[in-house]
Scaffold this motif. Sequence first.
Motif, short mmCIF file in Angstrom:
data_model
loop_
_atom_site.label_atom_id
_atom_site.label_comp_id
_atom_site.label_asym_id
_atom_site.label_seq_id
_atom_site.Cartn_x
_atom_site.Cartn_y
_atom_site.Cartn_z
N VAL A 132 0.85 -1.19 0.00
CA VAL A 132 0.00 0.00 0.00
C VAL A 132 0.89 1.23 0.00
N PRO A 133 1.01 1.94 -1.14
CA PRO A 133 1.79 3.18 -1.12
C PRO A 133 1.17 4.17 -0.13
N PHE A 134 2.00 4.75 0.72
CA PHE A 134 1.52 5.69 1.74
C PHE A 134 2.25 7.01 1.56
N GLY A 135 1.50 8.05 1.15
CA GLY A 135 2.10 9.37 0.96
C GLY A 135 1.91 10.19 2.22
N GLY A 136 0.86 11.03 2.22
CA GLY A 136 0.58 11.83 3.41
C GLY A 136 -0.39 11.16 4.35
N GLY A 137 -1.05 10.11 3.88
CA GLY A 137 -2.04 9.44 4.73
C GLY A 137 -3.30 10.26 4.93
N THR A 138 -3.62 11.14 3.97
CA THR A 138 -4.82 11.98 4.11
C THR A 138 -6.01 11.44 3.33
N ALA A 139 -5.88 10.23 2.80
CA ALA A 139 -6.96 9.63 2.02
C ALA A 139 -8.27 9.67 2.81
N VAL A 140 -9.37 9.91 2.12
CA VAL A 140 -10.67 9.96 2.79
C VAL A 140 -11.67 8.97 2.21
N GLY A 142 -10.92 5.43 1.83
CA GLY A 142 -10.49 4.05 2.06
C GLY A 142 -9.38 3.58 1.13
N GLY A 143 -8.61 4.51 0.58
CA GLY A 143 -7.55 4.13 -0.36
C GLY A 143 -6.33 3.51 0.29
N LEU A 144 -6.28 3.51 1.62
CA LEU A 144 -5.11 2.94 2.32
C LEU A 144 -5.46 1.65 3.04
N GLN A 202 -7.48 21.40 0.81
CA GLN A 202 -7.61 21.67 2.25
C GLN A 202 -6.62 20.80 3.04
N SER A 203 -6.20 19.69 2.45
CA SER A 203 -5.25 18.79 3.09
C SER A 203 -3.80 19.17 2.79
N PHE A 204 -3.59 20.35 2.24
CA PHE A 204 -2.27 20.84 1.80
C PHE A 204 -1.15 20.57 2.78
N ALA A 207 -0.84 16.32 2.70
CA ALA A 207 -0.90 15.47 1.49
C ALA A 207 0.37 15.67 0.66
N THR A 208 0.70 14.65 -0.14
CA THR A 208 1.98 14.65 -0.85
C THR A 208 1.80 14.76 -2.36
N ILE A 209 2.92 15.04 -3.00
CA ILE A 209 2.94 15.15 -4.46
C ILE A 209 2.46 13.83 -5.11
N ALA A 214 -1.82 10.43 -7.52
CA ALA A 214 -2.49 9.12 -7.45
C ALA A 214 -3.99 9.24 -7.22
N THR A 215 -4.44 10.41 -6.74
CA THR A 215 -5.88 10.59 -6.48
C THR A 215 -6.52 11.65 -7.39
N ARG A 216 -5.76 12.25 -8.26
CA ARG A 216 -6.27 13.33 -9.12
C ARG A 216 -6.94 14.42 -8.27
N SER A 217 -6.14 14.92 -7.37
CA SER A 217 -6.61 15.90 -6.41
C SER A 217 -6.94 17.24 -7.08
N SER A 218 -7.76 18.02 -6.41
CA SER A 218 -8.09 19.37 -6.89
C SER A 218 -7.97 20.34 -5.72
N GLY A 219 -7.31 21.46 -5.94
CA GLY A 219 -7.05 22.40 -4.85
C GLY A 219 -7.98 23.61 -4.86
N VAL A 271 3.73 2.43 -8.28
CA VAL A 271 4.13 3.44 -7.28
C VAL A 271 4.73 4.61 -8.06
N ILE A 272 4.14 5.76 -7.92
CA ILE A 272 4.64 6.96 -8.61
C ILE A 272 5.88 7.42 -7.85
N THR A 273 7.02 7.41 -8.53
CA THR A 273 8.28 7.71 -7.84
C THR A 273 8.84 9.09 -8.22
C1 FAD Z 1 -9.14 17.24 5.90
C2 FAD Z 1 -8.98 16.81 4.49
C3 FAD Z 1 -9.15 17.72 3.47
C4 FAD Z 1 -9.01 17.31 2.14
N1 FAD Z 1 -9.14 18.23 1.16
C5 FAD Z 1 -8.96 17.87 -0.12
C6 FAD Z 1 -9.05 18.83 -1.16
O1 FAD Z 1 -9.27 20.02 -0.94
N2 FAD Z 1 -8.84 18.40 -2.44
C7 FAD Z 1 -8.54 17.10 -2.71
O2 FAD Z 1 -8.35 16.78 -3.88
N3 FAD Z 1 -8.47 16.18 -1.74
C8 FAD Z 1 -8.65 16.52 -0.47
N4 FAD Z 1 -8.56 15.58 0.52
C9 FAD Z 1 -8.26 14.20 0.17
C10 FAD Z 1 -6.75 13.86 0.19
O3 FAD Z 1 -6.03 14.83 0.86
C11 FAD Z 1 -6.25 13.74 -1.24
O4 FAD Z 1 -6.80 12.57 -1.80
C12 FAD Z 1 -4.72 13.68 -1.36
O5 FAD Z 1 -4.41 13.83 -2.72
C13 FAD Z 1 -4.10 12.41 -0.86
O6 FAD Z 1 -2.69 12.61 -0.79
P1 FAD Z 1 -1.80 11.82 0.25
O7 FAD Z 1 -0.40 12.13 -0.05
O8 FAD Z 1 -2.26 12.05 1.63
O9 FAD Z 1 -2.12 10.33 -0.18
P2 FAD Z 1 -2.40 9.07 0.72
O10 FAD Z 1 -3.57 9.34 1.59
O11 FAD Z 1 -1.17 8.63 1.38
O12 FAD Z 1 -2.81 8.04 -0.42
C14 FAD Z 1 -3.97 8.23 -1.20
C15 FAD Z 1 -4.04 7.11 -2.24
O13 FAD Z 1 -3.00 7.27 -3.18
C16 FAD Z 1 -2.09 6.18 -3.12
N5 FAD Z 1 -0.76 6.76 -3.23
C17 FAD Z 1 -0.19 7.70 -2.44
N6 FAD Z 1 1.03 8.02 -2.89
C18 FAD Z 1 1.24 7.27 -3.99
C19 FAD Z 1 2.31 7.14 -4.91
N7 FAD Z 1 3.43 7.86 -4.80
N8 FAD Z 1 2.20 6.25 -5.92
C20 FAD Z 1 1.07 5.52 -6.07
N9 FAD Z 1 0.02 5.60 -5.24
C21 FAD Z 1 0.11 6.47 -4.21
C22 FAD Z 1 -2.36 5.49 -1.81
O14 FAD Z 1 -2.02 4.11 -1.84
C23 FAD Z 1 -3.85 5.72 -1.64
O15 FAD Z 1 -4.59 4.81 -2.38
C24 FAD Z 1 -8.71 15.97 1.85
C25 FAD Z 1 -8.51 15.05 2.91
C26 FAD Z 1 -8.64 15.47 4.20
C27 FAD Z 1 -8.41 14.49 5.31
#
Ligand code: FAD
Length: 530
Positions: A132-140, A142-144, A202-204, A207-209, A214-219, A271-273
């Motif tokens: 399970v790749p673990f970046g910031g652990g901010t997944a919401v 169940g991705g971890l 909001q998880s800035f 959360a990690t690069i 890996a989640t197609r985040s939006s800020g 794993v995105i490196t």
């Molecule tokens: C309070 C709060 C606010 C949030 N606000 C936002 C927001 O404004 N916008 C938004 O888009 N999201 C938001 N999120 C969701 C979350 O922060 C995003 O999904 C973020 O992109 C996850 O990054 P992370 O580094 O914490 O990933 P993790 O939680 O560590 O992992 C998320 C998923 O990606 C995988 N993963 C992580 N790193 C890698 C890698 N290097 N290679 C392959 N797979 C990997 C993990 O296995 C897991 O499945 C929020 C979450 C919280 C708790």
Amino acid sequence: MTTERPAVLQPEMPPTRWGDPAHPVGLPDGVRDLVGLVFDIRDTPARADVVLAAPRLGDAALAALRAAVGEAHVVTDDGLRRHRTRGKSTPDLLRQRAGDLSDAPDVVVRPAGHDEVVAVLAVAQEHRIAVVPFGGGTAVTGGLVADAAGLAGVVSLDLGRMRGLLAVDPVSSTATLEPGLRGPEAEALLAGHGLMLGHFPQSFEYATIGGFAATRSSGQSSAGYGRFDAMVVGLRVATPAGEVRLGSAPANASGPDLRELFLGSEGAFGVITEVTVRVRPLPEVKEYEGWRWASFAEGADAMRVLAQSDLLPTVLRLSDENETAINLADPSGIGGESAAGCLMITGYEGTPEAVAAKRAAVTAVLTGLGGTALGREPGEAWASGRFGAPYLRDNLLDVGVLVETLETATFWSNRQNLYDRVKAALTAELGEGTMVLCHVSHVYATGCSLYFTVATPAGDDPLERWLPAKAAACEAIVASGAAITHHHAVGTDHKPYLTAEIGEVGAAVLRAVKQAVDPAGVLNPGVLIP
Ligand SMILES: Cc1cc2nc3c(=O)[nH]c(=O)nc-3n(C[C@H](O)[C@H](O)[C@H](O)COP(=O)(O)OP(=O)(O)OC[C@H]3O[C@@H](n4cnc5c(N)ncnc54)[C@H](O)[C@@H]3O)c2cc1C
């Protein structure tokens, strides 16, 4: 250039709470009194007597992992395993608070770079261990939480040692970053070159690069700077089948864009490196302001006009009537009678000339559509509190108030329908005394994202209260024809709804890709793929 490392690292988050452990805990008196007017509050502390099951991995697997990354970076102690258990959704926090660590990884492995990730994946294949790749652990979503059925155990692949700025190309405006850099760390390194990424979810703070990709985040600045996936120009990915490098040019017609396969793949395809991103100069000026609209519908229409006129500010968000009222009721929030109705925040970043020109053009449109300018104060209040809500969630959980969020997206013509249905589903499931707040969080020429916040009495079994409500909201989203997620990703929580959105053939395509890159099925099993 030699790899640059952050001067300051974000401190580890507590397992049962969000964010910086130094952040003050507890509701300020004024807020506690206000919350007490609405909810029956009672102190609900987390359990301290937590015991993890013994790691399941055998000596041979542990020895192979130690050979891959070094003895010091294969960690089986309860403390770190607890920190690497699940993410930070409210159900994740509730389970941690209740002492439920049944999803804890067996071992935390910390590779130093791409080659060590490759070595770990080889061990995982040979010994049939879930990774399970673990970046910031901010997944919401169940991705971890890997489903290790049929496997020997679970490795949490902690990318925290891969925190470097590898390259900057100022001519092309790109930078190559390692995946474990957290938002502030990446921005600080780029600022050293006069550059910025501009991705502020909001998880800035945590959360990690790699996680963003890996989640197609939006800020929160997506109106001006775009979603994270739009910022990515290149990727390096380690898969059990071998390395994938993508992004040899800014654009191409070389068949389907395979970057899109790995963006949003949530650790299931590789794993995105390394991530190469588009960067921009640091803004000289930042201006945020507020606007009042008589109704959510009028404000949303104004957003649509801006988006369809190619006139988007850097930040653009609109709270519905309930969310606006709650902001008004928060003594540390926006305040002031003039913000009644629906509050819109507009923000402008860039050079003084660009900010002045964009602001004037947007102001003319919004004024013409009936918006009332509220000046800088509401905008500055939003900007200074923009990362504060998750800390408030913890403090509310502490007094028995369950707070959770969910999000979706749809076309403009379906916005009201989606809003009504999700709100009705949540209210029907959770009953009297529940607050459902919403804001338009991201906009496009064709549609927008709706972000809901729910506050409800936690009751004796908060998970039993929340999970059916979340299911009802997901069903309302599917029935509305909207996206099951706009930026929180699929994880395990949204997986049951994914096929309805992408179809049986789409699901089969995902399974086929998984088979090609991860034939042994060790990468984040159970996540994303229907
Ligand atoms: C309070 C709060 C606010 C949030 N606000 C936002 C927001 O404004 N916008 C938004 O888009 N999201 C938001 N999120 C969701 C979350 O922060 C995003 O999904 C973020 O992109 C996850 O990054 P992370 O580094 O914490 O990933 P993790 O939680 O560590 O992992 C998320 C998923 O990606 C995988 N993963 C992580 N790193 C890698 C890698 N290097 N290679 C392959 N797979 C990997 C993990 O296995 C897991 O499945 C929020 C979450 C919280 C708790």
